[in-house]
Scaffold this active site. Structure first.
Site, mmCIF file in Angstrom:
data_model
loop_
_atom_site.group_PDB
_atom_site.id
_atom_site.type_symbol
_atom_site.label_atom_id
_atom_site.label_comp_id
_atom_site.label_asym_id
_atom_site.label_seq_id
_atom_site.Cartn_x
_atom_site.Cartn_y
_atom_site.Cartn_z
ATOM 1 N N HIS A 1 23.319 19.508 25.232
ATOM 2 C CA HIS A 1 22.658 19.731 26.527
ATOM 3 C C HIS A 1 21.553 18.684 26.655
ATOM 4 O O HIS A 1 20.747 18.516 25.732
ATOM 5 C CB HIS A 1 21.995 21.108 26.571
ATOM 6 C CG HIS A 1 22.938 22.269 26.483
ATOM 7 N ND1 HIS A 1 23.195 22.951 25.320
ATOM 8 C CD2 HIS A 1 23.662 22.892 27.442
ATOM 9 C CE1 HIS A 1 24.039 23.934 25.558
ATOM 10 N NE2 HIS A 1 24.346 23.932 26.825
ATOM 11 N N GLU B 1 27.131 24.997 16.958
ATOM 12 C CA GLU B 1 25.830 24.591 17.493
ATOM 13 C C GLU B 1 24.763 24.502 16.408
ATOM 14 O O GLU B 1 24.600 25.397 15.588
ATOM 15 C CB GLU B 1 25.369 25.593 18.553
ATOM 16 C CG GLU B 1 24.042 25.222 19.206
ATOM 17 C CD GLU B 1 23.643 26.215 20.288
ATOM 18 O OE1 GLU B 1 23.635 25.810 21.454
ATOM 19 O OE2 GLU B 1 23.360 27.384 19.971
ATOM 20 N N HIS C 1 33.145 23.246 28.554
ATOM 21 C CA HIS C 1 31.846 23.766 28.094
ATOM 22 C C HIS C 1 31.606 25.218 28.495
ATOM 23 O O HIS C 1 31.359 25.509 29.671
ATOM 24 C CB HIS C 1 30.724 22.868 28.652
ATOM 25 C CG HIS C 1 29.362 23.259 28.201
ATOM 26 N ND1 HIS C 1 28.888 22.995 26.931
ATOM 27 C CD2 HIS C 1 28.355 23.923 28.817
ATOM 28 C CE1 HIS C 1 27.661 23.465 26.807
ATOM 29 N NE2 HIS C 1 27.309 24.052 27.941
ATOM 30 N N HIS D 1 22.029 21.399 20.120
ATOM 31 C CA HIS D 1 21.691 22.176 21.317
ATOM 32 C C HIS D 1 21.004 21.341 22.387
ATOM 33 O O HIS D 1 21.504 21.261 23.506
ATOM 34 C CB HIS D 1 20.870 23.441 21.007
ATOM 35 C CG HIS D 1 20.492 24.152 22.274
ATOM 36 N ND1 HIS D 1 19.218 24.137 22.778
ATOM 37 C CD2 HIS D 1 21.240 24.822 23.179
ATOM 38 C CE1 HIS D 1 19.207 24.792 23.945
ATOM 39 N NE2 HIS D 1 20.415 25.227 24.200
ATOM 40 N N GLU E 1 18.549 18.636 31.519
ATOM 41 C CA GLU E 1 19.104 19.703 32.352
ATOM 42 C C GLU E 1 18.127 20.098 33.464
ATOM 43 O O GLU E 1 18.519 20.194 34.622
ATOM 44 C CB GLU E 1 19.420 20.907 31.446
ATOM 45 C CG GLU E 1 20.005 22.105 32.181
ATOM 46 C CD GLU E 1 20.420 23.217 31.241
ATOM 47 O OE1 GLU E 1 20.122 23.130 30.025
ATOM 48 O OE2 GLU E 1 21.043 24.182 31.714
HETATM 49 O O1 MCF Z 1 24.008 25.643 29.241
HETATM 50 C C1 MCF Z 1 23.236 26.792 29.426
HETATM 51 C C2 MCF Z 1 21.830 26.357 29.745
HETATM 52 N N1 MCF Z 1 21.279 25.423 28.786
HETATM 53 C C3 MCF Z 1 21.134 25.677 27.453
HETATM 54 N N2 MCF Z 1 21.692 26.583 26.713
HETATM 55 C C4 MCF Z 1 22.580 27.540 27.005
HETATM 56 C C5 MCF Z 1 23.288 27.695 28.205
HETATM 57 N N3 MCF Z 1 23.989 28.815 28.143
HETATM 58 C C6 MCF Z 1 23.784 29.341 26.952
HETATM 59 N N4 MCF Z 1 22.951 28.593 26.229
HETATM 60 C C7 MCF Z 1 22.534 28.972 24.872
HETATM 61 C C8 MCF Z 1 22.456 27.878 23.863
HETATM 62 O O2 MCF Z 1 23.678 27.551 23.315
HETATM 63 O O3 MCF Z 1 21.259 29.507 24.911
HETATM 64 C C9 MCF Z 1 20.827 29.590 23.574
HETATM 65 C C10 MCF Z 1 21.498 28.450 22.839
HETATM 66 O O4 MCF Z 1 22.121 28.956 21.734
HETATM 67 C C11 MCF Z 1 19.371 29.674 23.452
HETATM 68 S S1 MCF Z 1 18.434 28.361 24.073
HETATM 69 C C12 MCF Z 1 16.875 28.761 23.575
HETATM 70 FE FE FE Z 2 25.632 25.286 28.123
#
Ligand code: MCF
Ligand code: FE
Length: 405
Positions: free
Chosen positions: A206, A142, A62, A179, A209
């Site tokens: 996700h 995604e 991931h 997502h 979390e």
């Molecule tokens: O895993 C981490 C934390 N949790 C969620 N999303 C993300 C993480 N790192 C990057 N993301 C990305 C996700 O794929 O953040 C974006 C998404 O596209 C925006 S979330 C509002």
């Molecule tokens: Fe992530």
């Protein structure tokens, strides 16, 4: 034919001595070096050197390459603080993330022995670099979007990206990422899962979390309520914890984080044949807590240790992640945990995603990560621990039998 001759080898979850491997692009034969030499007299022999340990190539399930430009832009310490900073800086971060930055991030994984990675692709901007890398890539397209008015547009963009990843070949395994429960409308989610099911594509999401996410899904209150009012003019979650879980009943899914999952949810996840990605540093940095590894182990849920992206971490070095996991789960037996962690980046993710790698076994892909310990280990059983404590960089790396490092 070539023969790799290490001092120690990680095989069937344990460490052994005096075992060598004959291979082309796949592992052909595993045996004593003298027997292999007799059987393949013309083979090139590669002696791995003093205190060498041969592992199957590591799997980092991931990451988010498109966010690789982040160093000091995103705010850490609390999930909503981080999320706010993502919304505010996303365009700038994505614009500044060119191919060179993503290649550097990929190189960091190669240096730490990663031969396969799971990339969450928000826009498809990294498909080219993923096609070029020698690594195998599970390319999770995604799906994100909660506003009904935009769902059709977002969904057709998602389908175009899925199609592009299907046509990519070059070691790209097309996959889908939902997502999260707070950011994807259930209608689009169900449609995407149908697509994944039809083509038997890997799925990740996700889930549970942060404490704020849990409160939002349970009672529609807290910091997420402020966030949704501010940015999206909404005040109600689109789903509940149980409902979200039930969407995945017929599609085994890799659930990312689950730091806020309770025993009953983990039991459900176990029952439905799902798996978990555990990202200890990301969880610490975003103020999300710690996965309950004791329950995960008790329930026998398959799990991977993964770095997450540079959007929520300081490196993509898998040894850094294993080291942190070792430190964070301080109640676990040190030696047993070290061995479990090695399996969480080799055999476990390979099984979860049905990859022909992650194990030293005849017929498996010749993906190898060779590390060197600083001195000879006194006990074979402690090699996993010593590897995690003393390795930053692999000595050499093979993918499908090709020497990459
Ligand atoms: O895993 C981490 C934390 N949790 C969620 N999303 C993300 C993480 N790192 C990057 N993301 C990305 C996700 O794929 O953040 C974006 C998404 O596209 C925006 S979330 C509002
Ligand atoms: Fe992530």
């Amino acid at each position: 034919m070539r023969i790799l001759n290490p001092n120690y080898i990680y095989i069937d979850g344990d460490f052994k001595r005096d075992i060598a491997i004959a291979f082309n692009s796949k592992i052909e034969l595993i045996d004593n070096i003298e027997i292999l030499k007799d059987k393949y007299p013309d083979a090139e022999i590669i002696n791995c050197g003093k205190n060498s340990v041969l592992y199957p190539g590591f799997i980092n399930t991931h990451i988010h390459l498109e966010f690789s430009a982040n160093r000091t832009t995103l705010k850490y310490g609390n999930f909503i603080r981080w999320l706010d900073s993502v919304i505010e800086n996303r365009d700038r971060l994505l614009d500044s993330c060119d191919s060179a930055i993503m290649e550097e991030a990929i190189q960091e994984m190669l240096n730490s022995g990663v031969t396969t990675f799971g990339e969450v692709s928000s826009f498809g901007a990294e498909l080219e670099v993923c096609k070029q890398t020698p690594q195998k890539v599970i390319f999770f397209n995604e799906l994100i979007g909660s506003n009904v008015a935009y769902i059709d547009a977002l969904y057709s963009d998602f389908l175009i990206r899925v199609q592009a990843s299907k046509e990519a070949k070059n070691g790209i395994i097309p996959a889908i990422a939902i997502h999260s429960p707070y950011s994807v409308h259930p209608i689009a989610l169900k449609r995407a899962l149908e697509v994944a099911k039809r083509d038997n594509m890997p799925i990740s999401t996700h889930f549970l979390e942060s404490p704020e996410e849990r409160e939002w899904l349970e009672s529609g209150s807290g910091k997420f309520l402020e966030f949704f009012k501010k940015y999206f003019n909404t005040t109600k979650p689109m789903t509940t914890i149980d409902e979200f879980l039930s969407y995945f009943d017929n599609t085994p899914t890799h659930f990312i984080h689950l730091t806020q999952a309770k025993e009953k949810e983990l039991e459900y996840i176990s029952k439905k044949g799902h798996s978990i990605a555990h990202c200890p540093r990301s969880n610490r940095l975003l103020g999300c807590g710690r996965l309950d590894l004791e329950i995960v182990k008790d329930l026998n849920i398959p799990f991977s240790v993964a770095t997450d992206g540079l959007s929520s971490n300081s490196s993509l070095n898998i040894f850094d992640e294993l080291y942190s996991a070792l430190m964070i789960h301080s109640g676990e037996d040190l030696i047993e945990l070290s061995k479990l962690l090695i399996s969480s980046v080799t055999a476990q993710p390979a099984k979860i995603f049905n990859l022909n790698s992650g194990e030293i076994r005849e017929g498996k892909d010749a993906d190898f990560a060779i590390v060197k310990l600083p001195n000879a280990p006194l006990s074979l059983n402690d090699i996993a621990l010593y590897t995690i404590l003393h390795t930053k960089k692999v000595e050499s790396l093979f993918i499908d039998g090709e020497k990459i490092i």
